[in-house]
Design an enzyme around this catalytic site. Structure first.
Site, PDB file in Angstrom:
ATOM      1  N   CYS A  50      41.828  44.173  38.817  1.00 40.41           N
ATOM      2  CA  CYS A  50      40.649  44.024  39.748  1.00 40.41           C
ATOM      3  C   CYS A  50      40.381  42.279  40.321  1.00 40.41           C
ATOM      4  CB  CYS A  50      39.488  44.876  39.529  1.00 40.41           C
ATOM      5  SG  CYS A  50      38.942  45.005  38.249  1.00 40.41           S
ATOM      6  N   ASN A  51      40.579  41.638  39.079  1.00 41.61           N
ATOM      7  CA  ASN A  51      40.082  40.488  38.866  1.00 41.61           C
ATOM      8  C   ASN A  51      40.511  38.974  38.771  1.00 41.61           C
ATOM      9  OD1 ASN A  51      36.910  40.795  39.080  1.00 41.61           O
ATOM     10  ND2 ASN A  51      37.303  41.270  37.162  1.00 41.61           N
ATOM     11  N   SER A 203      37.298  55.689  36.421  1.00 44.20           N
ATOM     12  CA  SER A 203      36.405  56.764  36.996  1.00 44.20           C
ATOM     13  C   SER A 203      35.923  57.486  35.433  1.00 44.20           C
ATOM     14  CB  SER A 203      36.843  57.631  38.190  1.00 44.20           C
ATOM     15  OG  SER A 203      36.668  57.182  38.894  1.00 44.20           O
TER      16      SER A 203
END
Length: 436
Positions: A50-51, A203
């Site tokens: 994600c980064n 999650s």
């Protein structure tokens, strides 16, 4: 040959750029094949999180190789090169090795010391090997980088109590709710009506941290409701109501705090959807998906505040001072491992000469052994022949042991090249006409 890395990260590009370059697992094989199609690329591996998106490669020529990788990134993202290039970084040779080891150790993460990056580097290594896009050099580098990440976490306190993207997201929610109440502290989430969208690893971590911060009840929405139900079973202390994605809208309308973390490549929530809900209560979205799950236009709604992974920096910076001190110790360990890898890599320069020397000596051994055996006559038994053969092999190995060890030992490139030239000359390992 040169080791290079080309990529971008949270340090060089905002999330609206990074999300266009996220390569999901199902697209890795195709992407690796596209990169290997470049004649300059000998080995390649992809790290996509994600980064960051980082492409590590062994290339014939560093400049042409880097240009080829940049071309792939531009084509994949659909961003023209002139707009993309300012966000890209390139490291070569020693710097590329150091960068991967720091990434694996969590020293380059948004959340300093976070542990998830280590498993992502392991996955990068596995996917490269499964697709046969990596070879001896990158496999060695990746293996040692994973070992370095483990070593840093076991021999320093960098990983102790380290926050993750998920825990930072929960803390951001606590901080923003507290600020609305006039506090600059992290408040309990006990009174919040929480909705979590997605039922994957992130999650799971979100729910773990929500529980620790006072949340005892939440709604879990997922496209596959069975997966949501299986996740809920692991949290018997929290009341989790599972819903399908078709019930997302009605559950947003009764929530005050929504976390999103799905693998969707397109936003699942936008302003048009929110406007249809006729909200009359304040609602906070915290989106840790990349690509983003929540469209940027949601921020235009009067009752909505929306945050993405780039907004986590506000929370992370509050926790970094202590970890920065520990990072110094970790960096020294990374430097030690970098030197070990570079010494191994440099020693490979001697391999062709060592192999040629061994091959020439083996040829001499066989020729002389055959001459000797032919003179021994028929009375020389098969067992005796095996003993003599083993003897001659042992002599060759003993002769080679010291020079081979010296050629492979840590030394400057100039020293090794000088030694190699001496060996080549003494044993006539090169064609003199080619050397003249």
């Amino acid at each position: 040959m040169h080791i290079v890395v080309v990529g971008l990260s949270h340090r060089t590009a905002p999330v609206e750029v990074r999300e266009k370059l996220s390569i999901p697992d199902q697209s890795i094989t195709k992407s690796l094949k596209a990169l290997k199609a470049f004649s300059e690329v000998l080995e390649v591996s992809i790290l996509s999180t994600c980064n960051r998106l980082e492409i590590y490669a062994l290339v014939k020529d560093k400049n042409t190789g880097i240009s080829s990788i940049k071309e792939f990134i531009s084509d994949y993202s659909g961003i023209i090169f002139e707009d993309l290039n300012p966000h890209l970084f390139c490291f070569r040779q020693e710097d590329a090795v150091l960068h991967l080891m720091k990434v694996s150790a969590g020293l380059d993460s948004l959340v300093l010391g976070e542990g998830q990056i280590l498993s992502q580097v392991k996955k990068m290594m596995r996917l490269g090997q499964e697709n046969q896009s990596t070879g001896p050099i990158l496999n060695r580098l990746l293996t040692q980088s994973v070992s370095t990440g483990k070593k840093v976490r076991s021999e320093t306190n960098l990983g102790t109590g380290a926050v993750s993207i998920s825990s930072a997201a929960v803390e951001l929610a606590q901080l923003k709710i507290g600020q609305e109440k006039g506090f600059d502290t992290l408040v309990s989430l006990e009174s919040e009506k929480v909705l979590v969208v997605g039922a994957g690893r992130m999650s799971r971590l979100l729910i773990t941290h929500l529980k620790a911060k006072g949340c005892h009840k939440l709604i879990l929405v997922n496209r596959n409701i069975d997966r949501a139900l299986n996740l809920a079973i692991d949290f018997p202390d929290i009341e989790i109501v599972c819903k399908g994605l078709n019930e997302l809208d009605e559950n947003i309308s009764i929530s005050s705090l929504v976390f999103t973390s799905t693998a969707s490549e397109e936003p699942i929530i936008d302003l048009a959807k929110i406007e249809k809900l006729n909200l009359n209560n304040k609602l906070k979205f915290i989106d840790i998906g990349v690509p983003r799950n929540i469209s940027n236009d949601v921020k235009n709604h009067q009752f909505v505040k929306s945050f993405d992974v780039d907004d986590l920096q506000e929370v992370v910076s509050r926790n970094q001072e202590f970890r920065q001190k520990i990072a110094k110790e970790a960096e020294s360990l990374v430097e030690e491992e970098r030197i070990i890898f570079l010494e191994w890599w440099a020693s490979l320069e001697a391999v062709p000469v060592i192999n040629k020397l061994r091959s020439d000596l083996e040829l001499i051994r066989k020729e002389e052994l055959q001459k000797a055996l032919s003179r021994m006559g028929p009375d020389f038994s098969a067992r005796e022949r095996k003993v003599v053969e083993a003897l001659t092999k042992g002599i060759i190995n003993k002769i080679l042991h010291t020079p081979v060890t010296k050629l492979r030992s840590p030394q400057s490139r100039e020293e090794r090249q000088a030694s190699l030239k001496i060996v080549e000359k003494l044993f006539s390992l090169v064609d003199e006409d080619k050397n003249s």
